[in-house]
Design a protein around this motif. Structure first.
Motif, PDB file in Angstrom:
ATOM      1  N   ARG A 109     -34.527 -31.022  46.188  1.00  0.00           N
ATOM      2  CA  ARG A 109     -35.265 -30.941  44.912  1.00  0.00           C
ATOM      3  C   ARG A 109     -36.037 -32.225  44.646  1.00  0.00           C
ATOM      4  N   ALA A 111     -37.157 -34.373  46.830  1.00  0.00           N
ATOM      5  CA  ALA A 111     -38.304 -34.445  47.745  1.00  0.00           C
ATOM      6  C   ALA A 111     -39.432 -33.535  47.262  1.00  0.00           C
ATOM      7  N   GLU A 112     -39.083 -32.350  46.774  1.00  0.00           N
ATOM      8  CA  GLU A 112     -40.102 -31.421  46.262  1.00  0.00           C
ATOM      9  C   GLU A 112     -40.777 -32.004  45.029  1.00  0.00           C
ATOM     10  N   GLU A 114     -41.064 -35.178  44.253  1.00  0.00           N
ATOM     11  CA  GLU A 114     -41.903 -36.299  44.687  1.00  0.00           C
ATOM     12  C   GLU A 114     -43.205 -35.794  45.294  1.00  0.00           C
ATOM     13  N   ARG A 115     -43.124 -34.725  46.074  1.00  0.00           N
ATOM     14  CA  ARG A 115     -44.333 -34.150  46.673  1.00  0.00           C
ATOM     15  C   ARG A 115     -45.263 -33.644  45.575  1.00  0.00           C
ATOM     16  N   LYS A 116     -44.721 -32.937  44.581  1.00  0.00           N
ATOM     17  CA  LYS A 116     -45.544 -32.429  43.475  1.00  0.00           C
ATOM     18  C   LYS A 116     -46.152 -33.576  42.683  1.00  0.00           C
ATOM     19  N   ARG A 118     -46.909 -36.568  43.815  1.00  0.00           N
ATOM     20  CA  ARG A 118     -48.021 -37.114  44.615  1.00  0.00           C
ATOM     21  C   ARG A 118     -49.256 -36.240  44.513  1.00  0.00           C
ATOM     22  N   GLU A 119     -49.058 -34.919  44.563  1.00  0.00           N
ATOM     23  CA  GLU A 119     -50.193 -34.004  44.451  1.00  0.00           C
ATOM     24  C   GLU A 119     -50.883 -34.159  43.108  1.00  0.00           C
ATOM     25  N   GLU A 122     -52.737 -37.470  43.127  1.00  0.00           N
ATOM     26  CA  GLU A 122     -53.944 -37.401  43.951  1.00  0.00           C
ATOM     27  C   GLU A 122     -55.020 -36.567  43.286  1.00  0.00           C
TER      28      GLU A 122
END
Length: 161
Positions: A109, A111-112, A114-116, A118-119, A122
């Motif tokens: 969760r 990691a998900e 953190e990915r969101k 970053r998106e 960006e």
């Protein structure tokens, strides 16, 4: 433990009272049962020990029997404790496995998220660098991005921009 006691206490007594016989080999090497009893009986019949000596030996046998009973009880108690500890270890292993699974799920969760994040960062940076009809909206996003990237500033410094 009983064998050690027998070797240390009883065999020397028998050797002294029955000279010239290999008592330890006959009594220890003999298998328990009728053959051992016969060997012991043969040993006594050859040497003709007195009634007093036989009585002493019988008392020692009774004492040793009581000691064996106590040791058996202790062994039983120790086995019970070992079983309880094994059960406790199994419970702890199960809890450890569950906790490991929970940690793995939380890491996934995280990691998900953190990915969101970053998106979102960006896309916010990408929208603020482009010019277009939504310049006002992108300006607001830029302020949001700046406040997320940098440590929180005082209200007075934020209003100067």
């Amino acid at each position: 433990m009983a064998m050690e006691y027998f070797d240390e206490k009883i065999v020397p007594i028998l050797k002294r009272k029955l000279p010239g016989s290999d008592v330890s080999g006959r009594l220890i090497g003999a298998a328990p049962g009728p053959s051992a009893a016969l060997t012991t009986m043969q040993l006594f019949s050859k040497q003709n020990p007195s009634r007093q000596e036989v009585t002493k030996l019988q008392q020692q046998v009774k004492t040793n029997g009581a000691g064996v009973t106590v040791l058996r009880r202790e062994i039983s108690e120790l086995r019970t404790k070992v079983q309880e500890q094994q059960k406790q270890l199994q419970d702890q292993d199960q809890k450890l496995l569950e906790q490991t699974q929970i940690i793995a799920e939380q890491n996934a969760r995280l990691a998900e998220l953190e990915r969101k994040l970053r998106e979102v960062m960006e896309s916010a940076v990408g929208n603020s660098s482009g010019s277009g009809p939504n310049e006002e909206a992108s300006g607001k996003r830029r302020k949001t991005v700046v406040s997320i990237d940098s440590p929180r500033k005082s209200k007075r410094l934020r209003n100067r921009k």
